[in-house]
Structures are given as structure tokens and as C-alpha cells.
Design a protein around this motif. Structure first.
Motif, mmCIF file in Angstrom:
data_model
loop_
_atom_site.group_PDB
_atom_site.id
_atom_site.type_symbol
_atom_site.label_atom_id
_atom_site.label_comp_id
_atom_site.label_asym_id
_atom_site.label_seq_id
_atom_site.Cartn_x
_atom_site.Cartn_y
_atom_site.Cartn_z
ATOM 1 N N LEU A 13 1.032 -1.234 -0.144
ATOM 2 C CA LEU A 13 -0.046 -0.175 0.049
ATOM 3 C C LEU A 13 1.031 1.429 0.074
ATOM 4 O O LEU A 13 1.912 0.901 0.763
ATOM 5 C CB LEU A 13 -1.212 0.127 1.542
ATOM 6 C CG LEU A 13 -1.314 -1.323 1.238
ATOM 7 C CD1 LEU A 13 -1.891 -0.877 2.560
ATOM 8 C CD2 LEU A 13 -2.870 -1.007 0.501
ATOM 9 N N THR A 14 0.435 2.387 -1.035
ATOM 10 C CA THR A 14 1.161 3.131 -1.458
ATOM 11 C C THR A 14 0.858 4.455 -0.838
ATOM 12 O O THR A 14 -0.325 4.605 -1.426
ATOM 13 C CB THR A 14 2.232 3.210 -2.568
ATOM 14 O OG1 THR A 14 3.243 2.397 -3.037
ATOM 15 C CG2 THR A 14 3.181 4.499 -2.550
ATOM 16 N N PHE A 15 0.926 5.188 0.240
ATOM 17 C CA PHE A 15 0.916 6.308 -0.078
ATOM 18 C C PHE A 15 1.322 7.566 -0.495
ATOM 19 O O PHE A 15 2.085 8.213 -0.170
ATOM 20 C CB PHE A 15 0.564 7.107 1.653
ATOM 21 C CG PHE A 15 -0.655 6.181 2.516
ATOM 22 C CD1 PHE A 15 -1.598 6.184 2.674
ATOM 23 C CD2 PHE A 15 0.752 4.892 3.201
ATOM 24 C CE1 PHE A 15 -2.666 4.494 2.638
ATOM 25 C CE2 PHE A 15 0.132 4.026 3.828
ATOM 26 C CZ PHE A 15 -1.882 3.859 3.456
ATOM 27 N N ILE A 16 -0.049 8.270 -1.642
ATOM 28 C CA ILE A 16 1.438 8.459 -2.603
ATOM 29 C C ILE A 16 1.530 10.040 -1.984
ATOM 30 O O ILE A 16 0.507 10.846 -2.112
ATOM 31 C CB ILE A 16 0.435 8.941 -4.302
ATOM 32 C CG1 ILE A 16 0.390 7.486 -4.791
ATOM 33 C CG2 ILE A 16 1.251 10.264 -5.119
ATOM 34 C CD1 ILE A 16 -0.045 6.836 -5.670
ATOM 35 N N SER A 17 2.470 11.376 -2.238
ATOM 36 C CA SER A 17 2.370 12.628 -2.155
ATOM 37 C C SER A 17 2.192 13.106 -3.687
ATOM 38 O O SER A 17 3.082 13.096 -4.388
ATOM 39 C CB SER A 17 3.466 12.550 -1.117
ATOM 40 O OG SER A 17 3.820 14.206 -0.824
ATOM 41 N N THR A 18 2.206 14.631 -3.402
ATOM 42 C CA THR A 18 2.056 15.630 -4.351
ATOM 43 C C THR A 18 3.969 15.868 -4.449
ATOM 44 O O THR A 18 3.725 16.087 -5.193
ATOM 45 C CB THR A 18 1.269 16.526 -4.291
ATOM 46 O OG1 THR A 18 0.719 17.375 -3.146
ATOM 47 C CG2 THR A 18 -0.273 15.599 -4.350
ATOM 48 N N LYS A 19 4.254 16.210 -3.537
ATOM 49 C CA LYS A 19 5.588 16.468 -3.163
ATOM 50 C C LYS A 19 6.822 15.426 -3.420
ATOM 51 O O LYS A 19 5.945 13.948 -4.593
ATOM 52 C CB LYS A 19 5.744 16.236 -0.976
ATOM 53 C CG LYS A 19 4.845 17.883 -0.583
ATOM 54 C CD LYS A 19 4.201 18.980 -1.722
ATOM 55 C CE LYS A 19 3.602 19.556 -1.245
ATOM 56 N NZ LYS A 19 3.928 21.343 -1.680
ATOM 57 N N ARG A 20 7.988 15.681 -3.376
ATOM 58 C CA ARG A 20 8.588 14.597 -3.832
ATOM 59 C C ARG A 20 8.728 13.294 -2.559
ATOM 60 O O ARG A 20 9.674 11.722 -3.162
ATOM 61 C CB ARG A 20 10.163 14.907 -4.092
ATOM 62 C CG ARG A 20 9.991 15.663 -4.551
ATOM 63 C CD ARG A 20 11.772 16.468 -5.076
ATOM 64 N NE ARG A 20 11.438 17.830 -6.000
ATOM 65 C CZ ARG A 20 12.434 17.046 -7.278
ATOM 66 N NH1 ARG A 20 12.869 16.711 -7.547
ATOM 67 N NH2 ARG A 20 11.903 18.796 -7.553
ATOM 68 N N LEU A 21 8.212 12.525 -1.221
ATOM 69 C CA LEU A 21 8.320 11.632 -0.824
ATOM 70 C C LEU A 21 7.265 11.311 -1.351
ATOM 71 O O LEU A 21 6.147 11.386 -1.021
ATOM 72 C CB LEU A 21 8.337 12.671 0.346
ATOM 73 C CG LEU A 21 10.131 12.660 0.903
ATOM 74 C CD1 LEU A 21 10.112 12.948 2.466
ATOM 75 C CD2 LEU A 21 11.343 11.756 0.757
ATOM 76 N N SER A 22 6.702 9.372 -0.796
ATOM 77 C CA SER A 22 5.947 9.460 -0.548
ATOM 78 C C SER A 22 6.767 7.699 0.472
ATOM 79 O O SER A 22 7.649 7.306 0.620
ATOM 80 C CB SER A 22 6.123 7.900 -2.385
ATOM 81 O OG SER A 22 5.417 9.102 -3.282
ATOM 82 N N LEU A 23 5.446 7.077 0.861
ATOM 83 C CA LEU A 23 5.336 6.371 2.214
ATOM 84 C C LEU A 23 4.656 5.555 1.842
ATOM 85 O O LEU A 23 3.864 4.681 1.096
ATOM 86 C CB LEU A 23 4.391 6.778 3.426
ATOM 87 C CG LEU A 23 4.698 5.780 4.508
ATOM 88 C CD1 LEU A 23 6.395 5.805 4.949
ATOM 89 C CD2 LEU A 23 3.461 6.662 5.770
#
Length: 187
Positions: A137-147
Motif C-alpha cells: 500500500l503506497t500513500f502517494i504525496s504530491t511532493k517528492r516523498l511517498s510512504l
């Protein structure tokens, strides 16, 4: 009957590789494939319950196996990834790894009869083949970092079929939390 062993296993793994998306474009669906190499540091120990006996003389037998070392190998993977929402990606995956060298283990048998004794032997082992079915499960950020949260083996271990068929009944689960940095322009 069944014998349960006291088992300890730890693994530290460093993986690197390259991937390619089989689905062109920037849609919500992708099918990434991956090929890479790994270095792993392992430490394993298995201890069977002591066996007490009285024939021909009273005694006790203890059997254990342990080993630690480094493994080097290659890994391949394939996944199907779908962006459910603008901030959430679900990715079931299959990962296969094979070590290029063999793990090292030693078995020890200790006993007490009239006099205590100990016997140790190196266990001949094959290179390690491992496969893992998981869910990320990837929580996508609009910035350059994702978790990302990867649940490897959790799905396959819950049914038991995968573990009984491919891992000789071994129940293995892993949870990986990853922070990813995307270079280039952020959206």
C-alpha cells in the motif's frame, strides 16, 4: 507425532535493482517488473526439545543447529499496481530470490549417559530459493516523498496453501515500511 522446535531467525537485507513498467503511459494501472541483486546477513538457530531416555542407560540428548553469515544473490519481481485514489496505490506482487552462494550451518548433538559427549557436523546446504507473494500500500504525496507499507507473506500465510505448497509449511511474514524519494519534477 509432531515435534516443535525453538527457532530464532534474523535477516538484514540490502537490495538494489532496476525496474520497467510494462504498461505504457501515465494511467492508473501499471505492471512493473524488477531485476536486482541483494546482500543478506543472516543468523539462524534451531533447538529441538531435549530427549530423556532410560534404555540401555539413563541419559539425555540435545540436538541443535545454528549458523550465521552472508548471502549474495539475484532477485526478480512482477506486480500489478493500481491507483485507487489520487493518494493511494495498491500493488499485489510476486518476488523470487536465489542466492549465488550457500548458507553455512552446523548441527550439534550433546548427550549425557555415563559421560557427557558432544558431536558437531557441518550441514551441507543448497543455495537459497525464496518466493514471496505480498501486498504493498503506497500513500502517494504530491511532493517528492511517498510512504509505502508492504505486507509480504501476510496474505499467503493466512490461507496456508501457499506456505504448504511452496515453503514446506513454513509460516513467514514480513512488514516493510519504506520512504521513497522521487527525483525530477514534482507534480
Amino acid at each position: 507425532g509432531e515435534v516443535k522446535a525453538d527457532t530464532e531467525y534474523s535477516l538484514l537485507s540490502l537490495n538494489t535493482g532496476i525496474g520497467y513498467d510494462l504498461v505504457p503511459g501515465e494511467g492508473r494501472l501499471s505492471a512493473p517488473v524488477y531485476a536486482g541483486v541483494f546482500v543478506q546477513r543472516y543468523d539462524a538457530a534451531v533447538k529441538l526439545p531435549a530427549i530423556d531416555y532410560t534404555v540401555p542407560v539413563a541419559g539425555n540428548l540435545q540436538v541443535s543447529a545454528e549458523g550465521d553469515g552472508m548471502l549474495f544473490g539475484v532477485s526478480l519481481g512482477i506486480a500489478a499496481s493500481y491507483d485507487v485514489l489520487s493518494f493511494l496505490r495498491i500493488t499485489p506482487y510476486f518476488l523470487y530470490s536465489r542466492s549465488l552462494n550457500k548458507p553455512e550451518m552446523k548441527a550439534t548433538v550433546k548427550g549425557t549417559e555415563i559421560l557427557p559427549y558432544s558431536y558437531q557436523k557441518t550441514i551441507e546446504m543448497d543455495p537459497v530459493n525464496a518466493s514471496l507473494v505480498g501486498l504493498c500500500l503506497t500513500f502517494i504525496s504530491t511532493k517528492r516523498l511517498s510512504l509505502s507499507l508492504s505486507l509480504g507473506g501476510v496474505l499467503s500465510s493466512s490461507s496456508g496453501f501457499y506456505n504448504d505448497t511452496f515453503l514446506d509449511g513454513l509460516r513467514m511474514k514480513s512488514v516493510v515500511l519504506a520512504l521513497t524519494y522521487r527525483s525530477g519534477s514534482a507534480e
